[in-house]
Design a protein around this motif. Structure first.
Motif, PDB file in Angstrom:
ATOM      1  N   GLY B  94    -163.056 -79.091  30.037  1.00 48.41           N
ATOM      2  CA  GLY B  94    -163.163 -80.435  29.465  1.00 48.41           C
ATOM      3  C   GLY B  94    -164.584 -80.849  29.155  1.00 48.41           C
ATOM      4  N   ILE B  97    -166.307 -78.978  26.202  1.00 43.77           N
ATOM      5  CA  ILE B  97    -165.846 -79.323  24.852  1.00 43.77           C
ATOM      6  C   ILE B  97    -166.230 -80.760  24.504  1.00 43.77           C
ATOM      7  N   ASP B  98    -166.071 -81.646  25.477  1.00 46.54           N
ATOM      8  CA  ASP B  98    -166.439 -83.047  25.239  1.00 46.54           C
ATOM      9  C   ASP B  98    -167.870 -83.168  24.737  1.00 46.54           C
ATOM     10  N   SER B  99    -168.759 -82.465  25.405  1.00 44.32           N
ATOM     11  CA  SER B  99    -170.164 -82.621  25.067  1.00 44.32           C
ATOM     12  C   SER B  99    -170.516 -81.888  23.781  1.00 44.32           C
ATOM     13  N   LEU B 103    -167.467 -75.096  20.834  1.00 43.38           N
ATOM     14  CA  LEU B 103    -166.445 -75.529  19.889  1.00 43.38           C
ATOM     15  C   LEU B 103    -165.067 -75.097  20.390  1.00 43.38           C
ATOM     16  N   ASP B 129    -162.010 -77.661  19.770  1.00 42.08           N
ATOM     17  CA  ASP B 129    -162.466 -79.038  19.551  1.00 42.08           C
ATOM     18  C   ASP B 129    -162.038 -79.437  18.144  1.00 42.08           C
TER      19      ASP B 129
END
Lengths: 595, 371, 375
Positions: B94, B97-99, B103, B129
């Motif tokens: 998590g 990918i969030d940051s 990708l 992502d």
């Protein structure tokens, strides 16, 4: 004089700008002066004298390069904001927001100056009453006439009583009635509030009202005196001469002004010619210039002293500020183009001309003719319909009804062809600012269909005639030179008819003399000239004048006839004009009252 | 007759010359008219691409087997996929990918190799992502084929090999598609604004009246105003063309002359629109705002970024009045496809129709707007 | 007058003036409110990278059932529409005339080689539109591989095993391009509103000479900047709301992050965009140059270099650096995440800090442009 009595103290002030050719020049050249507080002070001087630069420096808008500048005891350079908090300044363009209404403009400036609400009501009431604008508070400033804009501009600077009021050429492009109103307001405020006012102006009658006059030229102060003291400089040098028999006054005036070695200045006035001789030239030596007429001394006026000062200074500077007269036909001879040809077809025929904008009638059923080679003056207050009439004559605006003939061509059917025969110089001297003088002229030559050698010859000729610098960039020329360039562009194609819309607005007296010298010689050569102006004394150069107000023709005839129509009280053209317009307005009000 | 025509021509030329001088005398104007074309062509040439060049990814390899290593080696071997992190557990996915640090994350289960050896389906998971769905889609596609190749190498069912051949753009580089469109699109914006401001500016400065009192006819004024704008447009197009051709080395297959002919009609249509706006506007501000209001839809509905084909029917019909659509189509087809005149003759029709309506309209408005 | 109350009075007066001018000349208001609506509709309905119903010519040189089966998937694909020309030559004609987007050619020896496990199908696409071509390639590939695997399964050949890919796309499960275009639209709208509406404000006052008299009042440069900002901030805020509402309800893009953060970040960016317009206006002092600059500095960079449509991961380092200099890039990154991913605090804080920095810097520079001097 103690510091407390002075509103402005200047010591060794200098401001340098870069000329278009990259060379620096001093717009303000080591000036020292003191302006007394509680008085009306005038800066007068020709274009480029540095009046506006000086005003802007006082207002903290420009930084001096050298010297000290104290306004209200504050060093402007150190703390411009402190000065700006206490003074009011009206720039040449009035600084109004044209899309805001009169009231909104007033409110804005009152808020910016932090005028408290309770003071405001009283102040606005007074301002609106003085400017006679109470009826127009809802009108957008852009829809006001030039005179009204000027009054509103003044009202905005006077939303509170400033410690010093700076007015930069407040009466440029404003008619005599509005000008009179403006001065009434100023007089009243000075009397009521001991206001200190500095005004820059090209009108000598305005300068005359001031307690102290500074005459500026080329960044230097030429004189600093009260009007009466200044006037004395011209004592014994001023004369009035009768016009030559069977010729308009301007014929003799032209002859005199063409002799700068002996004559400082000459203007037509009330059918006579007023002139100033050079101090070094004895009265006896004037004989041949004035042969065939009678002349006698007259009392000196402020303008005489001003002209004298400027000519002296210009002589020292050995400049070519004067329009060359080499190409002008010799003056004083019988006017070739216009003698006894009244039977010839008129150059302009106007019959029952009407122009309406919606419900508003800008020009009401107007008829007049202009003969070939005539100088025809169209006068009227701002918003009288002059410009509308003018635009219709030039084919810029279609008439609502009526008949219009220019150079024998019906404007309804042969507009493009008629345009080829006219020259037009607009109010704003609309030229392409980033093109050089030469490029502007070449363009207009091309646009008027001149080609090849002929075009080059004409461009060369007008550059010489108006002593223009062909490489200079048009946009940054001084006003006087812009006007010359505009004239040059209008004359390239040797038009039959020349339309001049306020060609002398914002132009100094020296340049105006040169300008009218050109006009009179053009008329001599058979060119018909239609001109509008707010300088009523310039009407004296015209063969005939028409006075328009509220779209109606109030007077039409020679300057003498118009003066006669105005009645006894009018001693000069300015007063005659005011009288006629006021009579016209009174009649109008009576009619309304009767109906 | 001939003499009259020559006189007419000379008059018009004087105006054209003045307009050009007024435009280029100011050094700031020169910069503003020509430098941006150059800069934008370079910037967008590099910046505007859908082609994956750098896909940062992370791995959760719970299998830690020879098979998984082999698969990942294939991925790394592409040069496109760059392993940013090796995670210990799915819980860490998590944050990465969030940051935007990765990708995509590939998660290989612990029984991966075992399943392969026993002949079961061995699923591996990729988490993408999707904030940029086209990048995500393209990356997934590439991984799909790498995985398929790997599967085939293990002797799975032989897939049908698809041999792709792409006409005009063998490697399907987006730059090749986009940059020729820029020849039309970049110059279009500035010329539209230029012509839209031209008359409005003269109105605001009072010189337009001066122009109207000369014997110049509206037609001549129109030509005088249109020609310099068209020239600026063509010069900008040429700058961009040269950069595309020689800097980015995208081969040009069509005729240079045909391209220019097309660009002239295209620019004329744009200038016609601009001059009509200009003749209608009272102030420069209005001219500018109306131009901007128009430019956006014209750009978006031009097929520059997304194909016209993908648009709803109604919008596709509307695009017929958009000169930019046909300008871009024309340039692409001439430049890339080497299309001849007959191939693209249809593109000229809408552009010429727009020019034929807007140019006379502007000329008529010069005089009639005043009253 | 005391400093603070004078400041307030003047600011209110100047703001009122700007509002009035804005309302007098409707073109500003008209464009300010209409442009976003037009863009929203265009983006939502007009723009799509998703190929659908692309006509594909299928040339069956091998008419065997094997071949028929191999390409059967094309007919079933929601993205492709098969067209059946009689020969390759005819297909090429169709392709050249833009009647079809691609040609799928099944060669004569297809079934023969299929048996040998070496079957080939040729696909010809038009590279002039590389994006569409790639998409079609993907769809055709998918359509052909799927039934081939089915066939393999049925025939009982070597199957069952092999690597399978389970793909999960976070944030945008359906890979819907509208989902990422619409949040980007917010960036575009804010950028345009900012640049277009404010870029002439100061230049116009210079040209008309109104600044000169305004300068000689107690007014401070910062008051001029703020008063020109405020009315347009309202218009921008209206546009922002329209964008957010239509994103959520018209296009049903999820808003996974905090709405409050989205609004705050948008307002922050709006201020940056408006100040950029004002800065251009003050720096050029001339409407012609200002409008050209505004056009160049806003629309294309925001569209091409901010990561809006083109992923910045794919561009060279130099371009990445340049794009990092654009405020739009930071807002774009933030807004996409806030819509689709959620509130990622480190990103929110970083990007908001950068935007604040830009706002302060631009306000300072614009104030300097208005520092009440004519020279």
């Amino acid at each position: 004089m103690s510091e407390a009595d002075a509103s402005v103290v200047i010591e060794g002030l200098r401001k340098r700008f870069e000329a278009p050719d990259g060379k620096p020049f001093d717009a303000i050249d080591d000036i020292s002066l003191t302006v007394r507080a509680g008085e009306l002070t005038a800066f007068v001087g020709p274009d480029g004298a540095g009046k506006t630069t000086l005003m802007r420096m006082m207002a903290g808008l420009l930084r001096p390069d050298d010297g000290s500048l104290q306004v209200l005891g504050i060093d402007v350079r150190a703390d411009p904001q402190a000065v700006q908090n206490r003074i009011s300044y009206m720039p040449q363009r009035f600084g109004l927001y044209e899309d805001l209404s009169v009231q909104e403009n007033l409110d804005l400036y009152a808020d910016l100056h932090g005028v408290p609400q309770e003071v405001r009501r009283e102040r606005f009431g007074r301002m609106l009453e003085m400017t006679d604008m109470a009826r127009f508070t809802d009108r957008p400033a852009g829809k006001l006439s030039g005179g009204m804009k000027q009054k509103l501009g003044l009202a905005c600077t006077l939303v509170r009583s400033p410690d010093l009021l700076l007015l930069d050429e407040p009466s440029v492009g404003v008619d005599p009635l509005s000008r009179r109103d403006l001065w009434k307001i100023l007089d009243q405020l000075i009397a009521d509030e001991q206001l200190s006012v500095i005004v820059s102006t090209a009108y000598m009658d305005e300068a005359e009202r001031c307690a102290q006059i500074f005459v500026l030229n080329r960044g230097k102060v030429l004189a600093d005196d009260a009007p009466d003291t200044l006037r004395e400089k011209a004592d014994g040098l001023t004369y009035v001469a009768d016009a030559l028999p069977d010729a308009p006054a301007r014929t003799l005036q032209a002859r005199l002004i063409d002799a700068p070695d002996r004559i400082v200045d000459a203007v037509p006035k009330g059918g006579d010619v007023h002139f100033i001789r050079r101090p070094e030239c004895e009265e006896a030596a004037l004989g041949d210039l004035l042969s065939g007429t009678r002349f006698e001394p007259r009392e000196a006026k402020l303008e005489d002293a001003f002209m004298l000062l400027l000519r002296e200074h210009e002589g020292e500077a050995a400049s070519g500020n004067d329009m060359a007269t080499a190409d002008l036909p010799p003056s004083g001879e019988k006017e070739a183009g216009r003698s006894g040809n009244d039977q010839e077809a008129p150059a302009i025929v106007v019959r029952d001309l009407v122009r309406k904008f919606g419900d508003f009638t800008a020009v009401a059923s107007t008829s007049f003719d202009v003969r070939r080679g005539e100088i025809f003056g169209l006068l009227g207050p701002n918003g009288a319909g002059k410009t509308t009439t003018f635009r219709m004559l030039c084919g810029l605006l279609p008439a609502t009804s009526g008949h219009l003939e220019v150079a024998g061509l019906d404007l309804r059917t042969a507009r493009a062809k008629a345009r080829g025969r006219i020259g037009y110089v607009s109010q704003k001297f609309a030229l392409y600012g980033n093109l050089s003088v030469r490029e502007n002229l070449e363009f207009f030559a091309g646009a008027y269909g001149l080609r090849g050698a002929h075009a080059r010859e004409r461009v060369k000729a007008v550059i010489a005639q108006f002593t223009l610098d062909q490489a200079a960039q048009s946009g940054i020329l001084p006003v006087g030179y812009k006007q010359r360039l505009a004239m040059a562009a209008g004359l390239l194609h040797e038009p039959d008819i020349l339309f001049l819309d306020e060609p002398t607005s914002g132009i100094d007296p020296l340049a105006r003399r040169a300008f009218w010298r050109t006009i009179t010689s053009l008329a001599q050569a058979g060119v018909t000239v239609i001109v509008t102006t707010h300088f009523m004394e310039e009407a004296e150069y015209c063969d005939r004048i028409a006075i328009q107000d509220a779209g109606e023709m109030l007077a039409l005839g020679t300057p003498a006839e118009v003066r006669a129509q105005a009645g006894e009280t009018a001693s000069d053209m300015n007063e005659a004009f005011i009288a006629i317009v006021e009579q016209g307005r009174a009649r109008h009000t009576d009619k309304k009252a009767a109906a | 007759m001939m003499a009259e025509f020559l006189a007419w021509l000379a008059q018009t030329f004087a105006l054209v010359r003045k307009e050009i001088l007024a435009l280029i005398k100011d050094p700031a104007n020169r910069t503003i008219l020509f430098a941006p074309a150059l800069m934008q062509a370079l910037l967008f040439g590099y910046g505007a691409t859908y082609d994956l060049t750098h896909v940062p990814y992370a791995v959760v390899d719970q299998s830690r087997s020879a098979a998984s290593t082999e698969l990942l080696a294939r991925l790394d071997g592409t040069g496109v996929f760059k392993r940013e992190a090796t995670l210990a557990s799915n819980a860490q996915i998590g944050g990465l990918i969030d940051s935007g640090k990765a990708l995509l994350v590939i998660s290989i289960p612990s029984d991966f190799e075992h399943r392969l050896t026993v002949g079961d389906a061995a699923p591996i998971q990729i988490i993408l992502d999707g904030r940029n769905s086209s990048t995500a889609g393209a990356a997934a596609g590439q991984i799909g084929s790498i995985v398929a190749d790997y599967g085939a190498s293990l002797g799975g069912s032989p897939p049908i090999t698809m041999e792709r051949r792409a006409w005009y753009n063998p490697n399907l580089e987006t730059r090749w598609t986009l940059m020729p469109a820029m020849i039309a699109a970049l110059s279009f914006m500035q010329t539209l604004l230029l012509s839209a401001l031209s008359v409005a500016r003269e109105r605001e400065q009072g010189t337009f009246d001066q122009l109207l009192v000369t014997p110049l006819t509206p037609m001549q004024i129109l030509i005088g105003k249109a020609v310099p704008s068209i020239m600026v447009g063509l010069i900008q197009s040429t700058i961009i063309l040269l950069i595309i051709r020689f800097w980015f080395q995208i081969p040009m297959n069509g005729s240079y002359w045909l391209l220019n002919l097309g660009l002239v009609s295209f620019t004329a249509a744009g200038v016609g629109v601009g001059l009509s706006i200009s003749a209608l506007s009272v102030t420069m501000q209005q001219a500018m705002l109306y131009t901007f209001l128009l430019i956006m839809p014209l750009m978006l509905l031009s097929g520059m970024l997304t194909p016209v084909r993908n648009m709803p029917q109604i919008l596709q019909v509307i695009t017929y009045v958009n000169p930019l659509r046909f300008g871009i189509d024309m340039v692409r087809r001439i430049y890339l496809e080497g299309a001849g005149f007959t191939d693209i003759a249809f593109d000229f029709v809408p552009m010429l129709v727009v020019a034929a309506i807007t140019l006379p309209l502007a000329a008529w408005l010069f005089r009639h707007r005043l009253a | 007058m005391s400093g603070a109350s004078g400041f307030r009075t003047r600011l209110v007066a100047l703001t009122r003036k700007e509002v009035r001018q804005l309302l007098r000349d409707r073109s500003n208001l008209f464009v300010g409110l209409l442009l976003p609506l037009a863009l929203i509709l265009l983006f939502g309905y007009g723009l799509s990278f998703d190929v659908k119903d692309a006509p594909v010519a299928i040339v069956l040189e091998d008419r065997s059932p094997t071949a028929q089966e191999a390409i059967a998937g094309i007919g079933g694909s929601p993205y492709l529409v098969p067209v059946w020309p009689a020969s390759m030559a005819e297909a090429v004609v169709l392709m050249r005339a833009k009647k079809v987007e691609a040609i799928v050619r099944v060669p004569v020896d297809f079934s023969q080689r299929r048996g040998a496990g070496d079957a080939r199908i040729q696909l010809i696409v038009n590279g002039a539109d590389a994006t569409t071509a790639s998409s079609i390639e993907g769809y055709v590939n998918g359509a052909i591989q799927t039934p081939s695997r089915h066939a393999a399964d049925r025939s009982g050949g070597p199957s069952g095993g092999g690597v399978t890919l389970v793909q999960r796309t976070w944030f945008n499960e359906a890979g819907n391009s509208t989902w990422y275009l619409v949040p980007g639209l917010l960036v575009l709208v804010m950028t345009l509103i900012g640049a277009f509406l404010t870029s002439l404000l100061i230049a116009r006052e210079w040209e008309r000479g109104t600044l000169e008299s305004l300068f000689v009042t107690p007014v401070r440069p910062i008051e001029l900047v703020l008063s020109k900002l405020a009315p347009y901030l309202v218009i921008g805020a209206i546009d922002m709301s329209v964008c957010l509402i239509s994103a959520r309800f018209l296009f049903e893009v999820p808003i996974r992050g905090s709405l409050v953060v989205i609004i705050i970040a948008s307002l922050l960016y709006l201020i940056v965009a408006l100040l950029l317009g004002l800065f251009i206006s003050g720096a050029t002092r001339n409407q012609f140059a200002a409008s050209q600059m505004a056009l160049l500095a806003s629309f294309m960079p925001a569209m091409m270099l901010s990561g809006f449509v083109f992923d910045l991961r794919n561009v060279p380092v130099v371009i990445q650096v340049i794009s990092q200099l654009l405020p739009a890039t930071h807002f774009m990154e933030l807004v996409k995440s806030l819509f689709l991913a959620g509130t990622i605090w480190p990103m929110v804080l970083k990007d908001c800090a950068i935007l604040t920095l830009y706002a302060v810097l631009l306000a300072f520079l614009t104030g300097r442009m208005l520092r009440k001097r004519l020279d």
